[in-house]
Design a protein around this motif. Structure first.
Motif, short mmCIF file in Angstrom:
data_model
loop_
_atom_site.label_atom_id
_atom_site.label_comp_id
_atom_site.label_asym_id
_atom_site.label_seq_id
_atom_site.Cartn_x
_atom_site.Cartn_y
_atom_site.Cartn_z
N ILE A 63 5.06 -10.90 -8.50
CA ILE A 63 4.21 -10.99 -7.59
C ILE A 63 3.14 -9.67 -7.13
O ILE A 63 3.78 -8.57 -7.16
N GLU A 64 1.86 -9.55 -7.47
CA GLU A 64 1.07 -8.63 -7.42
C GLU A 64 1.02 -8.51 -5.30
O GLU A 64 0.98 -9.28 -4.54
N LYS A 65 1.41 -7.13 -5.41
CA LYS A 65 1.50 -6.74 -4.27
C LYS A 65 -0.05 -6.05 -3.77
O LYS A 65 -0.71 -5.40 -4.50
N VAL A 66 -0.68 -6.44 -2.45
CA VAL A 66 -1.88 -5.10 -2.02
C VAL A 66 -1.87 -5.14 -0.86
O VAL A 66 -1.05 -5.74 0.21
N PHE A 67 -1.86 -3.58 -1.15
CA PHE A 67 -1.76 -3.02 0.60
C PHE A 67 -2.98 -2.67 0.90
O PHE A 67 -3.54 -1.98 0.14
N HIS A 68 -3.36 -1.92 2.59
CA HIS A 68 -4.10 -1.63 2.37
C HIS A 68 -4.08 0.31 2.49
O HIS A 68 -4.97 0.96 1.95
N PHE A 69 -2.55 0.81 2.49
CA PHE A 69 -2.29 2.34 2.31
C PHE A 69 -0.76 2.40 1.57
O PHE A 69 -0.01 3.38 1.94
N ALA A 70 -1.36 1.98 0.39
CA ALA A 70 -0.07 1.82 -0.76
C ALA A 70 0.56 2.98 -0.48
O ALA A 70 2.09 2.63 -0.49
N ARG A 71 -0.44 4.74 -0.56
CA ARG A 71 1.40 5.46 -0.73
C ARG A 71 1.74 5.55 0.34
O ARG A 71 2.98 6.02 0.21
N PHE A 72 1.08 5.54 0.86
CA PHE A 72 2.55 5.50 2.57
C PHE A 72 3.56 4.38 2.89
O PHE A 72 4.12 4.56 3.04
N ASP A 73 2.25 3.30 2.10
CA ASP A 73 3.58 2.46 2.83
C ASP A 73 4.66 2.17 1.84
O ASP A 73 5.70 1.96 2.22
N VAL A 74 4.27 2.49 0.38
CA VAL A 74 5.37 2.72 -0.68
C VAL A 74 6.33 3.56 -0.60
O VAL A 74 7.49 3.30 -0.35
N ALA A 75 5.81 5.12 0.26
CA ALA A 75 6.90 6.02 0.41
C ALA A 75 7.95 5.24 1.45
O ALA A 75 8.73 6.43 1.49
N ALA A 76 7.23 4.51 2.30
CA ALA A 76 8.00 4.59 4.00
C ALA A 76 9.12 3.30 3.56
O ALA A 76 9.94 3.47 3.78
N LEU A 77 8.74 2.97 2.46
CA LEU A 77 9.97 1.63 1.64
C LEU A 77 10.80 2.26 0.75
O LEU A 77 12.11 2.63 1.22
N LYS A 78 10.67 2.90 0.57
CA LYS A 78 11.65 4.06 -1.00
C LYS A 78 12.01 4.90 -0.24
O LYS A 78 13.36 4.29 0.09
N ASN A 79 11.86 5.44 1.24
CA ASN A 79 11.77 6.33 2.08
C ASN A 79 13.25 5.59 2.94
O ASN A 79 14.44 6.39 3.29
N GLY A 80 13.16 4.52 3.35
CA GLY A 80 13.95 3.65 4.61
C GLY A 80 14.56 2.92 4.31
O GLY A 80 15.63 2.80 4.85
N LEU A 81 14.05 1.71 3.19
CA LEU A 81 14.93 0.80 2.62
C LEU A 81 15.04 0.99 0.97
O LEU A 81 16.25 0.18 0.39
N LYS A 82 14.70 2.39 0.33
CA LYS A 82 15.66 1.98 -1.54
C LYS A 82 14.70 1.36 -1.91
O LYS A 82 15.84 0.60 -2.75
#
Length: 104
Positions: free
Chosen positions: A84-103
């Motif tokens: 599944i392709e993922k589309v983000f508005h500001f991926a750098r922030f969102d991906v880091a938030a997901l990694k940091n907060g939910l692994k």
């Protein structure tokens, strides 16, 4: 499709993680729009509090993340899917938030 009032086809609200039905719905998508909200802009200090997802059929889900929560297994499987392709508005922030907060 969004109706004339701008409402999504389906809107789902969850606490902590997606349910099985909506996970399966999104798993059949070719692309998902993803956005996160956090209590601030510093990862590690400011926790992730919401994950928003929308598919190409205008199905929308919001997942509220609880204080102290460190995982969301169904959300993790969905977001880590290579099919599944993922589309983000500001991926750098969102991906880091997901990694940091939910692994994710």
């Amino acid at each position: 499709m969004t109706n004339s009032q701008g409402n999504p086809s389906n809107f789902f609200l969850f606490d902590n993680d997606l349910d099985e039905e909506v996970t399966n719905l999104f798993n059949s998508s070719t692309a998902l729009a993803i956005d996160t909200e956090a209590m601030g802009l510093m990862h590690g200090r400011d926790r992730i509090c919401l994950v928003q997802i929308c598919d190409e059929k205008d199905n929308v889900a919001c997942v509220r993340i609880s204080l102290g929560q460190t995982s969301a297994p169904k959300l993790k499987l969905l977001l880590e899917s290579l099919l599944i392709e993922k589309v983000f508005h500001f991926a750098r922030f969102d991906v880091a938030a997901l990694k940091n907060g939910l692994k994710i």
